[in-house]
Scaffold this active site. Structure first.
Site, short mmCIF file in Angstrom:
data_model
loop_
_atom_site.label_atom_id
_atom_site.label_comp_id
_atom_site.label_asym_id
_atom_site.label_seq_id
_atom_site.Cartn_x
_atom_site.Cartn_y
_atom_site.Cartn_z
N ASP A 25 -5.30 9.59 8.86
CA ASP A 25 -6.06 8.75 8.05
C ASP A 25 -7.66 9.20 8.34
O ASP A 25 -7.90 9.36 9.36
CB ASP A 25 -6.05 7.32 8.67
CG ASP A 25 -4.68 6.86 8.09
OD1 ASP A 25 -4.39 6.80 7.00
OD2 ASP A 25 -4.03 5.91 8.76
N GLU A 52 -17.60 -3.58 8.32
CA GLU A 52 -18.20 -3.26 6.97
C GLU A 52 -18.85 -4.40 6.39
O GLU A 52 -19.84 -4.41 5.99
CB GLU A 52 -17.18 -2.63 5.95
CG GLU A 52 -16.92 -1.22 6.19
CD GLU A 52 -15.51 -1.07 7.26
OE1 GLU A 52 -15.20 -2.25 7.83
OE2 GLU A 52 -15.20 -0.09 7.50
N ALA A 89 -4.47 -4.10 0.68
CA ALA A 89 -4.44 -2.61 0.08
C ALA A 89 -4.03 -2.43 -1.25
O ALA A 89 -4.30 -1.51 -1.85
CB ALA A 89 -3.35 -2.00 1.21
N SER A 149 -11.91 -7.88 -2.09
CA SER A 149 -12.17 -9.05 -1.42
C SER A 149 -13.20 -9.90 -1.94
O SER A 149 -13.78 -9.33 -2.77
CB SER A 149 -12.50 -8.90 0.25
OG SER A 149 -13.43 -8.25 0.33
#
Lengths: 569, 688
Positions: free
Chosen positions: B319, B360, B389, B394
């Site tokens: 990842d 973030e 995902a 959001s």
């Protein structure tokens, strides 16, 4: 001396030139590419396959293949045994020979079906022309072809192909390789003076005393001779094999015989290179074996050229050791023949191996122990790559990966099969019967030379049987009607069978397993087996694992004898 | 986009293990391993064990197996010395194994201390609680755990939010927030302690099958099974032992025949010298130590097989976030589009991130606030929309029905289109600008109107490029998976030096990539933490789950990283390789030693056969030669214990370079070293 070295070097040069030609041809045959003999043999083969119900295109699984080898070999051995026992009533028996003892016939049948041709008899006084040509000559072709077929199945498996069909490969090996070459070779041998006749022995008065009659044995020798060598069979028509002037009359026939012996085992390495599409690896492995071969030739040649110090003292000047050698061949051609015949598991001899100097004897024994210089018909090449697999396993871990050969992982099954094949069969079937025989030298062995040389004689006999070579150090009372004949016939039969069929089973299973494994792609993290470094590592593994096992018997036999002679005893 | 919620910790060393007393325990264990029922498990060393018994017998009576010519007292002395040396050969091998096991046992003890045998408060169907021992809890039952209490067994949080101290298993002192619903933060481990608030937990493991129980069993070696390579090697060593057994057993008639007889004790000495005792004695220690190295690295492997597989890995599927880049991407710039002002964009961006607790999200809020943005609604009346995902967005639904979203640019485009809005080339230009900088662009919209793009800056971990270079040299291919678009992904891939990347990846892509690679015969390693990673973790040959991950992920994986640091996958590859190299190096060394031992023993014991000239080392006497070879053979085992336990130093080289180097050291060295050592011992010992 220079002449001798030139003879050796010249012969080896021809071998080098021959390899890619014959190796490439063999690959074409077994990759199913057309050859010029197809027009002749294809229709014949179709009829054969149809009659015998062989489905030529059906490839065999490992066990199926093994079954085919074992059953066909068993049937052939039984047929030959019966023929030998019945030779008294069969035709082509000009000298009226009766049946041999059952154990001689049994040992001979086993010895010839296993491509060994260990002979506990003299051909001219034991077997009729019919027995020699029809029974033994038949096995010359089929046993050699069995070896080639197994080697091809092994190479196919290793390179990820299906194993193929044993019967088809057996047929191809005979019709495309052995028969054509034998035909040409036999004609040349006849031209060079080898007899080819069904006439009875010639009875003539001797030169020394015209009142004494001498029978000179003849026979259909020439065609017998070429396949004897080409097929790594080695069983002589006459008792003294290629030292006999009718089997091997001159330098030319001697050269042809050496080339015939070494042709197929060398070429099969090249054939592997084509199958694996990696000629570099083939030449590297070839080079390694060639190197060992050269070292062996050099050791034996120097030992023979320097001669026996004890005799040199008597003669007052250094002379080559010519005891047991034919003067028409001299030391060089005898050495080359001896090293080649023990290395290729042919077993034909043009000189008495018993009479070689101890270090030459050690070289001959080492050839039998290693079985890869160049090794038997087909099986030698397979052994060679089994050694490579073993070397990959032992050292491959050192690059930090599970060892792989040609992209296929070497796991438990492969280790079991290769270590059984390479490491265990020989000690069991050479050292154990050898030790038993030496424990009762009077009752069992009938040794002519006690001491170190006697030990070598016994070990040589079993090594020759287990390696399917067939040559003898001789000097043992191993033929009927000697009282020890029965023991020798039966005990070597066990080594013959075990030395032939256990490795064949292991090789086919190994190849079968490898052919089914997924191939892991090559990366820079993969151990490359086609490098000089790895080839050198393989040589080390062969030395340590293949040869060291036999260090004690060499030390107590040939090496001790060497020091004994050097010490002037 | 995989957002890591947990703060990454620096490398630490787990559960403080009591190493004192390790060696005294090993000395004791080495004796108890002499029990023939245990000794028989190692065929090579068992043969030495049997040999010791026989030499002990001929020490008592030298003529036991037939009369011996030499003086009985001298024989007795020699046989006695041989017996002692053989005994120590076996004992040293036992000691090596005991030391290797000792480390694991010590670790297991400290883990066992954390295992709770406390009382748990089981919640009954009627809602009342009942006090039961933790060992009586079954899967599916619910328990209540309050502040200060130890969680009785592994489970999932059903309700409540609490801080949990997991230092007992991870060694990390900072407490971890546990709450229900979230994929990662809802799983708890038995033996950890709740340090604030209280939790309602559904038990997911029956007694004795919890995470800690499995860890104890693993580090202790109770479940240790031989790995495939180890089995294959054992086969080879056993065959070699049989070969030498035949060689030596057939010697008496041969030597008798040439009038150079020898004794049984000397034959046993020759046998022991020839069979591969060095690797035979150290093989299991190497395997145990390999597992232990992984454990010291704070990774729990479910089997030695998994550790070995690490060395064989061809492809790493990584990842991007957390492995290649630092987990926290920070908002760096706001790029308004469609004529909106920077202030408008900042206000909408702030609103969209009010409920976003990820680093973030917080960095976006901070940047927006710095630009002077404020929210003009009461957060309590608004509805937060969680990132998923699948939607890759959001945001927030305001009380007046206005929908504010931020997320992947494609996702936002789809969102505004579904509400009648349009996506303009201006948006694409902003998006590309951010992408080309290697950043992650997040689009922000309100209703059907896109306001602009947030530039999230990705920071590639320092030193990662060098790691990938090393991996490439070792022949390991790296594939980066990222939710980013192609352009961003390619910039980061280039910056980090990965071989390949897959952009806009969904969890399903992970398993597809693994399957594709495996179809080509490659072995694949990956990391994961979420429940949707579980199938891929199970599919991969090496699946490393993060301890912070879900129970499902941990169960599907064959390794669990207690520090939850995905970069460790790279280190595991080197540990796996090191294990295999150590095994191969010591095997090669052991076999190469035989040449010298042959040359030491054969010429001297058969000197009556006149082969004394082969005694190229010039050893003093047959007795001295045998003792020297045997002493070397025994001492080389403890001499190599440190190497077996620590492993051969690993260097990131190509296979050919590694082979050349190791063949020189262990192959050639293995041929030469014993010649020197045996000669030296022969000079030292007073046995003439």
């Amino acid at each position: 001396m220079v002449q001798g070295w030139i003879q050796i070097a010249g012969t080896l040069l021809i071998v080098l030139l021959m390899t890619p030609l014959l190796g490439g041809y063999i690959a074409r045959v077994f990759l199913g590419e057309p050859t010029r003999f197809d027009r002749l043999f294809c229709p014949l083969e179709r009829i054969l396959y149809q009659l015998s119900g062989i489905r030529a295109h059906a490839t065999m699984s490992g066990w199926h293949y093994i079954q085919a080898v074992l059953i066909s070999n068993l049937v052939m051995a039984v047929l030959v045994f019966i023929t030998l026992m019945l030779q008294g009533v069969l035709p082509l028996n000009p000298t009226g020979l009766g049946a041999p003892t059952w154990d001689t016939a049994l040992h001979t049948a086993i010895s010839f079906v296993t491509n060994t041709n260990q002979q506990h008899y003299s051909g001219e006084t034991t077997f009729s022309y019919f027995s020699q040509v029809v029974a033994l000559g038949f096995l010359f072709f089929t046993s050699a072809a069995t070896g080639i077929a197994v080697a091809i199945a092994f190479i196919r498996g290793l390179t990820g192909r299906p194993l193929g069909n044993f019967y088809v490969d057996l047929t191809l090996a005979i019709t495309r390789i052995l028969l054509p070459i034998s035909l040409v070779g036999a004609v040349i041998l006849v031209a060079a003076g080898t007899p080819e006749t069904l006439a009875a022995p010639v009875v003539v008065p001797t030169l020394e005393n015209p009142n004494v009659q001498q029978a000179i044995a003849l026979g259909p020798v020439a065609h017998f001779e070429i396949i004897k060598d080409l097929g790594e069979n080695g069983g002589g028509f006459f008792g003294i094999n290629s030292a006999h002037p009718f089997e091997n009359p001159n330098g030319l026939t001697n050269l042809i015989q050496i080339l015939a012996m070494i042709a197929i085992p060398t070429s099969l390495i090249y054939t592997y290179g084509i199958f694996a599409n990696n000629r570099k690896q083939a030449w590297l492995v070839y080079g390694m074996v060639f190197g060992i071969y050269l070292v062996f030739i050099a050791i034996a040649a120097i030992a023979e050229y320097q001669g026996n110090p004890a005799i040199n003292t008597l003669l007052g000047s250094p002379q080559p050791n010519l005891e047991g050698k034919e003067v028409r061949f001299g030391w060089a051609q005898s050495v080359l023949y001896a090293v080649t015949t023990t290395g290729t598991m042919c077993g034909a001899v043009n000189s008495m191996h018993d009479s070689f100097m101890p270090l030459s004897g050690a070289v001959q024994l080492a050839n039998l122990f290693l079985q890869i210089v160049w090794g038997g018909q087909g099986t030698g090449t397979a052994y060679l790559f089994a050694y490579l697999i073993l070397a990959v396993f032992v050292t491959g871990l050192m690059v930090g990966r599970t060892p792989e050969f040609l992209g296929r992982k070497i796991e438990k099954r492969e280790v079991v099969l290769t270590s059984l094949l390479i490491l265990l069969v020989h000690p069991i079937f050479i050292l154990i019967p050898g030790a038993i025989t030496l424990a009762f030298p009077e009752q069992l062995a009938g040794i002519s030379n006690p001491g170190f040389h006697g030990l070598s004689q016994v070990i040589y006999e079993y090594a020759s049987a287990a390696a399917n070579n067939g040559s003898g150090f001789e000097g043992l009372a191993d033929s009927q009607p000697a009282p020890t004949g029965l023991w020798w016939n039966l005990s070597t039969s066990v080594s013959l069978l075990a030395g032939r069929y256990i490795p064949i089973i292991a090789l086919v299973l190994l190849a079968d397993g490898m052919s089914r494994k997924p191939v892991v792609p090559m990366t820079t993290g993969t151990l490359r087996t086609d490098t000089g470094l790895f080839t050198g590592v393989t040589a080390g593994v062969i030395l340590i694992m293949g040869a060291l096992t036999f260090f004690p018997v060499l030390a107590l036999g040939a090496i001790a004898e060497y020091f004994q002679i050097a010490g002037g005893i | 986009m995989n957002i890591q919620t947990k703060r990454r910790s620096d490398r630490k060393h787990t559960p403080k293990v009591q190493m004192a007393g390790l060696y005294t325990r090993a000395v004791r264990d080495a004796f108890s391993k002499l029990d023939p029922r245990i000794a028989v498990r190692n065929p090579v060393m068992f043969l030495v064990w049997v040999g010791t018994v026989v030499t002990a017998l001929v020490t008592l009576d030298p003529n036991l197996f037939g009369p011996v010519n030499e003086q009985p007292n001298q024989q007795r002395l020699l046989n006695g010395l041989i017996t002692v040396i053989l005994f120590f050969t076996v004992w040293f091998a036992n000691f090596a194994e005991a030391v290797a096991e000792g480390r694991g046992k010590a670790q297991a003890d400290s883990l066992r201390a954390t295992r709770s045998d406390t009382m748990a408060r089981k919640v009954l169907p009627d809602g009342s609680t009942q006090s039961v021992p933790s060992t009586a809890l079954r899967r599916g039952e619910q328990v209540q755990v309050r502040v200060g209490e130890i969680i009785p067994a592994d489970g999932e949080v059903v309700s409540g939010i609490a801080s949990v101290d997991e230092s007992a298993i991870t060694g990390e002192s900072a407490p971890v927030l546990k709450q229900p619903g979230t994929d990662i933060a809802s799983s708890v481990t038995g033996g950890t302690r709740v340090i604030s608030d209280e939790l309602l937990i559904r038990i997911t493991a029956d007694p004795g099958q919890g995470f800690i129980d499995r860890m104890i069993a693993l580090v202790e070696g109770a479940e240790r099974r031989k790995t495939p390579n180890e089995i294959a090697l054992t086969v080879l060593l056993t065959v070699l032992t049989q070969v030498f057994l035949i060689v030596v057993a057939t010697l008496p008639p041969l030597s008798q025949y040439v009038n150079s007889p020898t004794t049984i004790a000397i034959l046993i000495s020759l046998l022991v010298a020839l069979i591969p005792t060095t690797i035979g004695g150290l093989l299991s220690a190497i395997g145990i130590a390999g597992m232990d190295r992984v454990a010291q690295f704070n990774v729990i492997a479910t089997s030695g097989r998994a550790v070995e597989a690490c060395g064989d890995v061809n492809t790493l599927v990584l990842d991007k976030t957390g492995t290649i880049t630092l987990g926290n991407r920070l908002a760096d710039e706001l790029l308004p589009v469609h004529g909106h002002s920077l202030d408008d964009l900042a206000t909408v961006a702030l609103a969209s991130s009010i409920f976003d607790e990820t680093p973030e999200g917080r960095s976006i809020a901070q940047l927006a606030e710095k630009l002077g943005a404020k929210i003009d609604f009461d957060p309590d009346t608004a509805e937060g929309i969680e990132f998923s995902a699948r939607t890759r967005m959001s945001g927030i639904n305001l009380p007046d029905g206005i929908e504010i979203r931020k997320g992947a640019v494609e996702a936002i485009k789809g969102f505004v289109r579904s509400r009648g809005g349009i996506a303009t080339p201006e948006l694409d230009a902003a998006y590309e600008r951010v992408s080309k900088l290697g950043g992650t662009p997040l689009a922000v919209c309100q209703g059907n109107e896109v306001f602009g793009v947030i530039y999230l800056k990705d920071i590639v971990k320092p030193g990662i490029k060098e790691r990938f270079d090393q991996l490439r040299r070792m022949g390991v291919h790296t594939i980066m998976l990222t939710g980013d678009n192609r352009i961003t992904a390619s910039v980061i891939a280039q910056e980090a030096g990965v071989d390949d990347f897959i952009a806009e990846a969904t969890p399903e892509d992970k398993i597809d990539v693994i399957r594709q690679e495996q179809a080509q015969g490659k072995l694949v390693a990956m990391t994961g933490d979420g429940t949707n990673d579980a199938p891929a973790l199970a599919q991969a040959n090496v699946g490393l789950a993060m301890n912070s991950g879900t129970q499902a992920a941990k169960e599907a994986a064959n390794m669990v990283d207690l520090d939850s640091d995905p970069t460790k996958l790279i280190d595991l590859v080197t540990i796996g390789k090191q294990l295999l190299i150590t095994r191969g190096a010591l095997t090669t060394f052991s076999l190469a030693n035989d040449i010298a031992k042959y040359f030491a023993i054969i010429p001297t014991i058969f000197s009556a056969a006149g082969i004394g000239s082969l005694n190229i080392m010039g050893l003093k006497s047959p007795q001295s030669a045998i003792l020297s070879a045997l002493i070397y053979n025994a001492l080389i085992i403890p001499a190599l214990i440190p190497l077996a336990l620590q492993g051969v130093a690993f260097r990131p080289l190509t296979a050919d370079q590694l082979l050349r180097r190791n063949i020189l050291i262990y192959g050639l060295g293995g041929v030469i070293a014993p010649f020197l050592a045996i000669k030296l011992i022969d000079l030292i010992i007073p046995f003439a």
